[in-house]
Design a protein around this motif. Structure first.
Motif: not given
Length: 631
Positions: A175, A270, A474-480
C-alpha cells in the motif's frame, strides 16, 4: 493525594499543584475554547521553526485541515537539533535495556550522530524527500534512529509492529509502495528469538516494489541475506557514506511525517497520515502539560513504537520536551514478574505510562513482587489503550504509586495524534474516568437525534472542534476518511471517533468503549467495560471479556470469558457465584447468561481485547482479519 469518600474522588496534594507546569485547569480551558487559534499559535511558539506560519489553520478543504499553513518545520529540528546548542547536549536522551540484560545509553549529542549516519545511509540508497520507508523492527534504539533519520531527510516512515505476520507486513509495504525496508535479524521476547528477518524475506517475496532491505544485527543468529538487496547495517555504518553530519531537511508544516496503519473491525488496514507541523505542536503540548515533563525527568512509555502511543509518547514528544526516555525490549514478566519494578528502581524512572492490560497482567502476581522494590522515584502514572477498570486503577495507584502518584488516564486514537480526554496532575481524579477534555477540545455525548444526553446517560462520543494533531487523512483514500469519521455528523461538522461514553454530573467523561462494544439487553444499553469491571472486582477474576450473543427473549444475552487468578479452580459453583456478583454490582439486567473460563483472550498487539473474534468463535462464524492479533 487525599481521598474524599463521599465524592469518590482523589485530590492532588499542595505539593503536586505547586510543582505542576499547569497550575489550574478551568481558566486555561475556557481561554483555549474561546481563543482556539490563538491558544494553538501560543503553543507552537514553544517549538523552533525554519519559517513561521502565515495562517494557524486553513479550512478551505474540509475535513482535510491544514495547520500552520505556510510554516516550515521539521520534527527532528525540535526533537534533536535544538538540544545540541543547550545544556541538553550531553544529557541522556535514551536509556535502553534489552530483555537479555544488554544496556545502551545515548546522549542527545550521540543520538544526533546515530540519526545523521542512518540518514546518510538512506540517502545513499536513493531515499528522497516524500519516499515512504517501511520499518519492521524489535524495540531497540535503531528503531528510533531509523524513524528520526527518515524524518530528518523529509522521507516518510511507516512503522509496522514487529509481531505482524508476513502477509500483514506485505499488505502494508504494498500500500505504501516502499522501495526500502529496515529490519533486524530478530529480537528477544520471553527468552526466545523472534525471527524478524525471515518474516521480512517472506513479505518481500510478495512485495514487488522493494529493492533494498537494511538489517540491524541484534540477536546474531543465522539469517538469509540476498545479494544486491540485503545489507547489514553495521557494514554500511563503517563506509564513508555513513557520515555523522547531515543537514535537517526543511519540510513544509503540512508535509507528511509518517503513515501508520490501523485496523478497524473489518476491511483492510487504513494508512493514517500525520504531518510535521500540527502533529509536533499537539504531541509536544499534550506531553508537556499532562505528564508535566521536567528537564530532569526519566520517562517511560512502555508502548512499542509500532503503535501510535509509541510514536507520540515514547519517541517524539518526550524528545521534543528534552526528557530522558527509557526503552525496554522484552516482556513485562520475564524472567520474573518484578522485571518492570526492578528497572524503575534501577534507573530512577519518574513517569510510567502503560496499558490496563499490562497493569492487570502484573496485578495477577500480587503485591509482593512490587513491594520488594523502591519505587519512590515515581511521581506520575499513566494509562492508555482502553478504559481502565476501577479495580486495576486502585491497585496501580495504591501498590505501584504508593498513593502519591496521580494517574493520567488518557483517551485518544491513532487518528487524533495525541490525548483528547485526560486529566492533568492538578485535576481531582475518579477511578475509571478519563476526566476532562484536553485544552481546545469540546467533547459531547449525544443521542441518535444528535442532542446532548442527560448526565450519566450513555450515548455517542463526539468531538465538536478540530485540533492540530488530527490526521491529515487516509493514504490514497480521501472518501474513506470522510465516510468513517465525518459522515455521521456531517451537518454539524463533528468528528465521530466510534466510541460510546457518558458524562457525569461533575462533567467527568467515562468512555465505555467502541460503539460496537455496547450490549443491548432487553432494550438496555450495557457497556462491555462495565460488565468486565464488575467481574474483575471479584477476588477470583483477573481479566474478563463480555460479548453479546443473540437471545430469543432479550434480543441479546451477555456471555463472558473470564481468566481466573493463579490457584483458582473453575467450577459450576464459581460460575454461579460470579453471575450473582455481576448482578449485585450492576443490577439483575447485567447478569451474564454464561461464563466461560479461559486461559487467555484474543488481543490486538496493542492490548485491546478482540471481542468480535470471541463473538465469531462462539457462533461458529468466520473470525475475519486476524493480522492485528497477538501471537
Amino acid at each position: 493525594m487525599s481521598f474524599d469518600e463521599k465524592k469518590g474522588m482523589y485530590f492532588p496534594s499542595e505539593d503536586i499543584i505547586n510543582q505542576s507546569n499547569v497550575k489550574e485547569y478551568e481558566k486555561l480551558y475556557k481561554y483555549s475554547i474561546e481563543n482556539r487559534e490563538q491558544f494553538w499559535a501560543e503553543q507552537a511558539e514553544h517549538l523552533d521553526w525554519f519559517k513561521k506560519w502565515d495562517k494557524v489553520v486553513d479550512e478551505s478543504d474540509k475535513p482535510f485541515y491544514k495547520w500552520f499553513q505556510g510554516g516550515k518545520i521539521n520534527i527532528v529540528q525540535n526533537a534533536v537539533d535544538r538540544h545540541l546548542t543547550t545544556a541538553n547536549r550531553n544529557k541522556l536522551a535514551i536509556i535502553w535495556e534489552g530483555e537479555n540484560g544488554d544496556i545502551r545509553t545515548y546522549s542527545y549529542h550521540a543520538l544526533n550522530r546515530e540519526i545523521s549516519k542512518f540518514a546518510n545511509i538512506l540517502k545513499s540508497m536513493g531515499v528522497k524527500k516524500g519516499d515512504i520507508v517501511t520499518i519492521y523492527m524489535p524495540q531497540i534504539p535503531e528503531q528510533v534512529f531509523a524513524m528520526l533519520a527518515c524524518a530528518k531527510i523529509g522521507a516518510v516512515h511507516s512503522v509496522v509492529y514487529g509481531g505482524f505476520s508476513h502477509e500483514a507486513l506485505s499488505e502494508r509495504i504494498k500500500d505504501a509502495e516502499s522501495r526500502v525496508v529496515i529490519t533486524a535479524d530478530g529480537g528477544f521476547r520471553r527468552g526466545k528469538i523472534a525471527d524478524l528477518k525471515a518474516i521480512v524475506n517472506q513479505a518481500v517475496e510478495l512485495s514487488p516494489t522493494v529493492e533494498v532491505v537494511i538489517t540491524v544485527k541484534r540477536t546474531g543468529h543465522e539469517v538469509y541475506m540476498e545479494n544486491d538487496r540485503d545489507y547489514w547495517y553495521h557494514d554500511l555504518e563503517n563506509l564513508p557514506i555513513a557520515s555523522p553530519i547531515c543537514e535537517t531537511e526543511e519540510t513544509d508544516a503540512n508535509d507528511m511525517l509518517f503513515l501508520l496503519y490501523t485496523s478497524g473491525s473489518t476491511g483492510k488496514p487504513k494508512g493514517m497520515m500525520h504531518n510535521h507541523g500540527g502533529y509536533s505542536v499537539y504531541t509536544a503540548t499534550t506531553n508537556r502539560m499532562v505528564f508535566d515533563i521536567k528537564p530532569e525527568d526519566r520517562y517511560w512509555c512502555a508502548a512499542d513504537p509500532g503503535w501510535i502511543t509509541g510514536h507520540s509518547y515514547l519517541v517524539y514528544s518526550p524528545l521534543i520536551n528534552g526528557a530522558t526516555i527509557f526503552m525496554y525490549e522484552g516482556a513485562p514478566n520475564h524472567p520474573y514478574p518484578n522485571r518492570w519494578w526492578r528497572m524503575i528502581e534501577k534507573y530512577g524512572i519518574n513517569i510510567l505510562y502503560t496499558s490496563p492490560t499490562a497493569i492487570r497482567g502484573l496485578m495477577r502476581y500480587g503485591d509482593s513482587w512490587v513491594k520488594r522494590h523502591d519505587l519512590s522515584s515515581l511521581r506520575l502514572l499513566g494509562s492508555v489503550g482502553e478504559p481502565i477498570n476501577p479495580e486495576a486503577w486502585k491497585w496501580y495507584y495504591k501498590v505501584v504509586g504508593n498513593e502519591k502518584c496521580p494517574i493520567m488516564d488518557t483517551w485518544w486514537q491513532t487518528e487524533t495524534g495525541g490525548f483528547m480526554i485526560c486529566p492533568l496532575p492538578v485535576i481531582p481524579l475518579k477511578p475509571g474516568s478519563a476526566s476532562k477534555p484536553f485544552f481546545g477540545n469540546e467533547i459531547a455525548v449525544v443521542d441518535d437525534n444528535h442532542n446532548d444526553v442527560k448526565p450519566n446517560e450513555e450515548g455517542t462520543l463526539v468531538i465538536k472542534n478540530i485540533w492540530p494533531g488530527l490526521s491529515a487523512g487516509i493514504y490514497k483514500d480521501r472518501q474513506k476518511f470522510i465516510d468513517t469519521y465525518w459522515k455521521k455528523f456531517e451537518k454539524e461538522g463533528w468528528y465521530h471517533p466510534g466510541d460510546s461514553a457518558k458524562i457525569d454530573e461533575d462533567g467527568y467523561i467515562w468512555v465505555i468503549g467502541r460503539s460496537d462494544d455496547v450490549i443491548k439487553v432487553s432494550g438496555y444499553r450495557l457497556g462491555t467495560a462495565e460488565i468486565e469491571s464488575a467481574l474483575v472486582s471479584h477476588p477470583m477474576v483477573v481479566e474478563a471479556a463480555a460479548i453479546p450473543l443473540p437471545h430469543k427473549l432479550k434480543g441479546n444475552a451477555i456471555h463472558v470469558f473470564a481468566i481466573l487468578k493463579e490457584g483458582a479452580t473453575p467450577s459450576r459453583e464459581l460460575e454461579n457465584e460470579l453471575k450473582d456478583h455481576v448482578a449485585k454490582v450492576m443490577g439483575p439486567i447485567a447478569k451474564p447468561e454464561e461464563i466461560i473460563f479461559s486461559d487467555s483472550l484474543p488481543k490486538t498487539r496493542s492490548g485491546k481485547i478482540m471481542r468480535r473474534v470471541l463473538k465469531a468463535r462462539a457462533q461458529g462464524l468466520d473470525e475475519g482479519d486476524l493480522s492485528t492479533m497477538e501471537e
